[in-house]
Design a protein around this motif. Sequence first.
Motif, PDB file in Angstrom:
ATOM      1  N   VAL A  38      12.323  37.182  -5.959  1.00 48.92           N
ATOM      2  CA  VAL A  38      12.838  36.435  -4.809  1.00 48.92           C
ATOM      3  C   VAL A  38      11.708  35.634  -4.157  1.00 48.92           C
ATOM      4  O   VAL A  38      11.785  34.405  -4.019  1.00 48.92           O
ATOM      5  CB  VAL A  38      13.496  37.389  -3.781  1.00 48.92           C
TER       6      VAL A  38
ATOM      7  N   ASP B 180       0.869  39.887  -2.222  1.00 48.95           N
ATOM      8  CA  ASP B 180       1.437  41.065  -2.866  1.00 48.95           C
ATOM      9  C   ASP B 180       0.306  42.090  -3.037  1.00 48.95           C
ATOM     10  O   ASP B 180      -0.859  41.718  -3.192  1.00 48.95           O
ATOM     11  CB  ASP B 180       2.008  40.692  -4.241  1.00 48.95           C
TER      12      ASP B 180
ATOM     13  N   ARG C 232      -0.043  41.046 -10.630  1.00 51.02           N
ATOM     14  CA  ARG C 232       1.021  40.067 -10.403  1.00 51.02           C
ATOM     15  C   ARG C 232       0.450  38.784  -9.773  1.00 51.02           C
ATOM     16  O   ARG C 232       0.781  37.675 -10.179  1.00 51.02           O
ATOM     17  CB  ARG C 232       2.084  40.681  -9.490  1.00 51.02           C
TER      18      ARG C 232
ATOM     19  N   ARG D  50      16.296  44.808 -14.663  1.00 58.07           N
ATOM     20  CA  ARG D  50      16.795  45.824 -13.729  1.00 58.07           C
ATOM     21  C   ARG D  50      18.308  46.026 -13.887  1.00 58.07           C
ATOM     22  O   ARG D  50      19.066  45.074 -13.878  1.00 58.07           O
ATOM     23  CB  ARG D  50      16.431  45.442 -12.292  1.00 58.07           C
TER      24      ARG D  50
HETATM   25  P1  ADP Z   1      12.685  41.149  -5.676  1.00 62.42           P
HETATM   26  O1  ADP Z   1      13.613  40.958  -6.825  1.00 62.42           O
HETATM   27  O2  ADP Z   1      13.391  41.607  -4.425  1.00 62.42           O
HETATM   28  O3  ADP Z   1      11.816  39.965  -5.427  1.00 62.42           O
HETATM   29  P2  ADP Z   1      10.420  42.530  -6.929  1.00 62.42           P
HETATM   30  O4  ADP Z   1      10.270  43.978  -7.252  1.00 62.42           O
HETATM   31  O5  ADP Z   1      10.462  41.532  -8.038  1.00 62.42           O
HETATM   32  O6  ADP Z   1      11.744  42.420  -6.022  1.00 62.42           O
HETATM   33  O7  ADP Z   1       9.261  42.070  -5.913  1.00 62.42           O
HETATM   34  C1  ADP Z   1       8.888  42.744  -4.785  1.00 62.42           C
HETATM   35  C2  ADP Z   1       7.363  42.682  -4.653  1.00 62.42           C
HETATM   36  O8  ADP Z   1       6.984  43.183  -3.367  1.00 62.42           O
HETATM   37  C3  ADP Z   1       6.582  43.526  -5.662  1.00 62.42           C
HETATM   38  O9  ADP Z   1       5.721  42.673  -6.418  1.00 62.42           O
HETATM   39  C4  ADP Z   1       5.771  44.532  -4.806  1.00 62.42           C
HETATM   40  O10 ADP Z   1       4.470  44.769  -5.317  1.00 62.42           O
HETATM   41  C5  ADP Z   1       5.700  43.802  -3.476  1.00 62.42           C
HETATM   42  N1  ADP Z   1       5.479  44.684  -2.312  1.00 62.42           N
HETATM   43  C6  ADP Z   1       6.163  45.793  -1.956  1.00 62.42           C
HETATM   44  N2  ADP Z   1       5.679  46.302  -0.791  1.00 62.42           N
HETATM   45  C7  ADP Z   1       4.668  45.483  -0.388  1.00 62.42           C
HETATM   46  C8  ADP Z   1       3.765  45.460   0.740  1.00 62.42           C
HETATM   47  N3  ADP Z   1       3.840  46.369   1.716  1.00 62.42           N
HETATM   48  N4  ADP Z   1       2.851  44.472   0.807  1.00 62.42           N
HETATM   49  C9  ADP Z   1       2.786  43.525  -0.156  1.00 62.42           C
HETATM   50  N5  ADP Z   1       3.589  43.491  -1.235  1.00 62.42           N
HETATM   51  C10 ADP Z   1       4.532  44.451  -1.361  1.00 62.42           C
END
Ligand code: ADP
Length: 460
Positions: free
Chosen positions: A14, A35, A40, A343
Amino acid sequence: MKIDKICCIGAGYVGGPTMSVIAQKNPQIQVTVVDLNHERIAAWNDADLNKLPIYEPGLDKVVAEARNRNLFFSTDVEKAIDEADMIFISVNTPTKTYGKGKGQAADLKYIELCARQIAAIAKSDKIVVEKSTLPVRTAEALKSILDHTGNGVNFHVLSNPEFLAEGTAIQDLQKPDRILIGGENQEAIQALVDIYGAWVPTDRIITTNLWSSELSKLVANAFLAQRVSSINAISELCEVTGANVDEVARAIGMDSRIGSKFLRASVGFGGSCFQKDILNLVYIARSYNLYEVADYWEQVIMMNNHQKDRFADNIIKTLYNTVNGKNITLLGWAFKKDTNDTRESAAIYVADHLLDEEAFITVYDPKVTAEQIYKDLDYLGTRSPAENRRLVKVVNSPYQACEQAHAIAILTEWDEFKAYNWQQIYDKVFKPAFLFDGRGVLDGQQLMMQGFTIYGIGRC
Ligand code: ADP
Ligand code: UDX
């Protein structure tokens, strides 16, 4: 409120594409996507655009245009939060795997962590935008954390749910059906309207109160998933009555009140949103004692699970009631074409079911890595990781995947499957050459003439 700098927490499916398009269309705004996952972020910064962490048609061009101009990817979360006027939260919100609401409610721990981090760092007023799919009334929780743990600065919370579909994300972002913004503070709402207004016609930007916005996201996904489960329910009926589900879908879809989209019978819907959002809806309804409402929506998921099970059962039944020691080739592992996201993909559950029956499985997917496939199977916890690696082979060529197969099953509708030399594949497999088309992508008539025994969903 003038927005000069945006920060987005979460560089996933997203956050990544959404911020890339926002930056592309608003060159005057500095957009930083952060992130915790270093790998990533490194991939988002890779000079080789083929190495971006997510595969999405057209994304590479947008990133190439905006990256290092006004679009940045970083692991320095604190700095980005500190500098930003507007912060998007796009972190993952998986279904809880423990405690109250296990298997149904969304796990908000990542969201809460973000809120606490924002509150601790912010030294100036911020607009905080919920982008992740969230249960209704999360904004309230967010605001409560921000206001009670912050440094006395003002926070305005907005809900701006994402409606992009993977595989067409860039197109959906560039020409959205609508943008939905929920909030209470008019100036904050206007600030976000102006960002989208850079490329989206104003009549497509809807503003509502916070709760309507949050609920609309869940309801949109529940309605879409319901259509898939509805046509899948009819597919089973078609198989026993001699009707053809594609013909039925076409006939009903021409009724303008029904519409033709989302009527493609399949092995079952997957993706990070549909199941999670419906489970959320069910959980909320039950928590308000609305049992009939909860049961009604839960049935959409039950139908989806049934569709995956019956697809796998049909393979077993057709292969003379046993797949023990047989080679089953799965073409496609992603939950839909044009994405590397797996997923909740139907392929995971079909594979697991066949492995329970002691089949050997070979997988080929054009975009999903072997590492991801094993991770998906290990996550289920049905058998040991070593056992998954013994029973499942992942290969890079479809022709190699089909060698000496007792059956082939199509689990993702990748376009390239249509272009294969199926005669060559026919020559490599055990006879009878069983082919199970879980996505209705192949020309059944043609393949039958080439000698295949075809099973298509919703066709007898
Ligand atoms: P979506 O499909 O909702 O985008 P993803 O799993 O692809 O979900 O992406 C969510 C991202 O958010 C992951 O890369 C994860 O590492 C990151 N993330 C989760 N918690 C935090 C945080 N507190 N700070 C920074 N990044 C985070
Ligand atoms: C969905 C919503 O479409 C999007 O608006 C929301 O923001 C996120 O969830 P996504 O999950 O990316 O998007 O893909 P989508 O195209 O909706 O497909 C979901 C699943 O349903 C896929 O597994 C797809 O193969 C399946 N599907 C879809 C069918 O089986 N038949 C159909 O007719 C349509």
